[in-house]
Structures are given as C-alpha cells and as structure tokens.
Design an enzyme around this catalytic site. Structure first.
Site, mmCIF file in Angstrom:
data_model
loop_
_atom_site.group_PDB
_atom_site.id
_atom_site.type_symbol
_atom_site.label_atom_id
_atom_site.label_comp_id
_atom_site.label_asym_id
_atom_site.label_seq_id
_atom_site.Cartn_x
_atom_site.Cartn_y
_atom_site.Cartn_z
ATOM 1 N N ASN A 11 -13.572 -56.095 -27.333
ATOM 2 C CA ASN A 11 -13.679 -57.265 -26.363
ATOM 3 C C ASN A 11 -12.750 -57.113 -25.367
ATOM 4 O O ASN A 11 -11.277 -57.383 -25.540
ATOM 5 C CB ASN A 11 -13.270 -58.609 -27.241
ATOM 6 C CG ASN A 11 -13.003 -59.773 -26.423
ATOM 7 O OD1 ASN A 11 -13.409 -59.894 -25.189
ATOM 8 N ND2 ASN A 11 -12.618 -60.855 -26.898
ATOM 9 N N LYS A 13 -11.618 -58.804 -22.662
ATOM 10 C CA LYS A 13 -11.258 -59.885 -22.246
ATOM 11 C C LYS A 13 -10.986 -59.926 -20.643
ATOM 12 O O LYS A 13 -12.000 -59.250 -19.900
ATOM 13 C CB LYS A 13 -9.901 -60.330 -22.828
ATOM 14 C CG LYS A 13 -9.928 -60.217 -24.210
ATOM 15 C CD LYS A 13 -8.858 -60.865 -25.029
ATOM 16 C CE LYS A 13 -8.936 -60.832 -26.523
ATOM 17 N NZ LYS A 13 -7.797 -61.523 -27.330
ATOM 18 N N HIS A 97 -15.199 -67.806 -29.118
ATOM 19 C CA HIS A 97 -13.823 -67.084 -29.095
ATOM 20 C C HIS A 97 -12.534 -68.084 -29.171
ATOM 21 O O HIS A 97 -12.942 -69.170 -28.505
ATOM 22 C CB HIS A 97 -13.822 -66.183 -28.133
ATOM 23 C CG HIS A 97 -12.599 -65.112 -28.124
ATOM 24 N ND1 HIS A 97 -11.109 -65.491 -28.030
ATOM 25 C CD2 HIS A 97 -12.499 -64.053 -28.833
ATOM 26 C CE1 HIS A 97 -10.637 -64.730 -28.299
ATOM 27 N NE2 HIS A 97 -11.110 -63.662 -28.991
ATOM 28 N N GLU A 99 -9.930 -68.047 -27.582
ATOM 29 C CA GLU A 99 -9.381 -68.472 -26.408
ATOM 30 C C GLU A 99 -10.259 -69.200 -25.487
ATOM 31 O O GLU A 99 -9.843 -70.144 -24.579
ATOM 32 C CB GLU A 99 -9.492 -67.227 -25.750
ATOM 33 C CG GLU A 99 -8.001 -66.207 -26.332
ATOM 34 C CD GLU A 99 -7.866 -64.926 -26.005
ATOM 35 O OE1 GLU A 99 -8.938 -64.296 -25.286
ATOM 36 O OE2 GLU A 99 -7.352 -64.119 -26.767
ATOM 37 N N GLU A 169 -11.422 -64.682 -36.943
ATOM 38 C CA GLU A 169 -10.193 -64.151 -36.259
ATOM 39 C C GLU A 169 -9.414 -65.279 -36.323
ATOM 40 O O GLU A 169 -9.250 -66.271 -35.665
ATOM 41 C CB GLU A 169 -10.543 -64.166 -34.680
ATOM 42 C CG GLU A 169 -11.779 -62.976 -34.535
ATOM 43 C CD GLU A 169 -11.470 -62.492 -32.880
ATOM 44 O OE1 GLU A 169 -11.291 -61.248 -32.583
ATOM 45 O OE2 GLU A 169 -11.810 -63.441 -32.202
ATOM 46 N N GLY A 175 -3.892 -61.073 -30.467
ATOM 47 C CA GLY A 175 -2.835 -60.664 -29.565
ATOM 48 C C GLY A 175 -1.350 -60.695 -29.941
ATOM 49 O O GLY A 175 -0.402 -60.642 -28.898
ATOM 50 N N SER A 215 -5.348 -58.504 -33.758
ATOM 51 C CA SER A 215 -4.332 -57.334 -33.870
ATOM 52 C C SER A 215 -4.757 -56.065 -34.655
ATOM 53 O O SER A 215 -4.081 -55.575 -35.436
ATOM 54 C CB SER A 215 -2.958 -57.730 -34.538
ATOM 55 O OG SER A 215 -2.420 -58.548 -33.366
#
Ligand code: PGA
Length: 251
Positions: A11, A13, A97, A99, A169, A175, A215
């Site tokens: 991904n 991003k 996701h 985010e 996730e 991250g 991560s």
C-alpha cells in the site's frame, strides 16, 4: 483443511512522484518473476494506476486501488468509481483502511456500501479492519473488529466471499514501528476466521485469506507469516523499497 496461498500487498499510500512510482513498479516486477508462490499486489496512488497496470500487465503482480467511491458516476467531485478503476486495469481495491476511516470519515456503513459496489463492478476487495489503541486498552478489540467485519459483509452472499480478502491492521501498529506480536495477530485472525465460519460456513472460513498489516518489515515478516491464521501481509512503509518488499515476500 484448505491450504491458503500467502498474499503480500504493498500500500503505497500518498507517496512518490510518477517517475519514482514507475521505478518502484519496475523493481518489483523484475524481482517477483521467480517468486510466484505468493500472490503479490500493489496499490499505487490513483494517477499512477493506469501506467503501472500497463507496466505489470504480463507479470504476476496485481494492481489495485487504495479506495473507491460507492457510486458508479455522477456529481461527486474528487471521487473515483469502480468502473473507472476497472477501465484502467485494476483487479481489486482496498476498502475500510483505518486512514480512510479516521481522516476521511468512512463509517462502517460507507465501507459496506463501497465493498458492495466494488463487487458489483467486478473488483475484488481487501477489507481492512482494526482497533485503535484506546479500544485495545479498553478490552474491546474483538467487539470492534468483528463488528467492522460483520457490518462490511452484511449484504455479501456466500458465493461472493471468494472475492474478498480481510486485512487485520491494528491502528496502533500502522506506521508506528510497533507491530503486533505474532501471538496478538494470531489471536485476532483466529477470531475473525471463526466469526466468518459462524456467518457463512467452515469452508468459506478456511478458504478466506486474512492478511496482517501494521509495521510489517523484513525482520518481523517471517514470524508473523508463520502463524496458522496469518495468510500474508498488507505492507505500507516497507513496500516503498523494492528490496524490503521482496524480502517480505520471500520470507
Ligand atoms: P505500515 O502501513 O506498514 O507503514 O505500518 C500498513 C498499512 O497501513 O497498510
């Protein structure tokens, strides 16, 4: 007992300029040739989907979007639809996701509508779910994650489940460099799988690919992937370097 193929998805991003994105795609294509025992996929930013889908056309690497709109067309400035993604060569899209949920306000209802629309437009789906740190500390991880899964799949028939991958996730691991331990990942993956068995049946549950994300790096990928219910990885930061992405695929 079904043997599930490992699936590794990068991904990207909101990173990279076009020339960097093409170089990364070329780097992955050249290294992946000899390693087709896992499914490999990348999710570049929207403007690069078409040239990267072209570049990867004759390779085993699949190209997907990071998100899509629930509507097929219309006055929705800034949105990108399923038919558009199909027309530029995408075979799947991520939905849900964290985010998208946290920054762009995607609720469980919106995620469910996007997932349904993706399947209608012939795109496979990687459904992302995961709890926040507060939710984990409050002991509500399973409630949150299973609710996200159940609500996203509420209109999905058993016959459509072979088009769906789930990515667990934990938000606190994305991250941050704080990956879930293999045992933490396994515990949630096993709960998701048994819940799918309850919602559908044991065959569908056993065939479902459940990726871990948060991560994932070359040095922790092997122990995560060796867990019985972890069927690969959704990789953010480490997928921007072809060498580390390939190492994660190879472990
Ligand atoms: P990360 O991102 O690997 O950089 O933690 C994972 C993701 O958000 O999919």
């Amino acid at each position: 007992m079904t043997t599930r193929k490992q699936r590794i998805t990068g991904n990207w991003k909101m990173n990279l300029a076009l020339d960097e994105a093409l170089e990364l795609a070329r780097g992955i294509r050249n290294r992946v040739r000899a390693h087709v025992d896992s499914d490999v996929a990348v999710c570049p930013p929207y403007p690069y989907l078409e040239p990267i889908a072209q570049l990867l056309k004759d390779s085993p690497v699949q190209v997907g979007a990071q998100d899509m709109d629930a509507f097929a067309s219309g006055a929705r400035t800034g949105a990108v639809s399923g038919p558009m993604l199909r027309s530029v060569g995408c075979s799947f899209t991520l939905v849900g996701h964290s985010e998208r949920r946290a920054i762009f306000g995607d609720t469980n209802e919106i995620v469910s509508a996007k997932l349904r629309a993706a399947l209608e437009h012939d795109l496979d789906v990687t459904l992302c779910v995961g709890e926040s740190l507060e939710q984990r500390e409050a002991g509500t991880t399973f409630d949150v994650v299973l609710e996200q899964v159940e609500s996203a799949l509420s209109t999905i028939q058993a016959g459509q489940m072979n088009r769906i991958v789930v990515a667990y996730e934990p938000v606190w691991a994305i991250g941050t460099g704080h990956t879930a331990t293999p045992a933490q990942a396994q515990e949630v993956h096993a709960r998701i799988r048994s819940h799918i068995g309850h919602l559908y049946d044991a065959d569908i549950a056993n065939s479902l690919n459940i990726q871990y994300g948060g991560s994932v790096k070359p040095d922790n990928a092997a122990t995560l992937k060796s867990q019985p219910d972890v069927d690969g990885a959704l990789v953010g930061g480490a997928s921007l370097d072809p060498e580390s992405f390939i190492q994660i695929i190879r472990t």
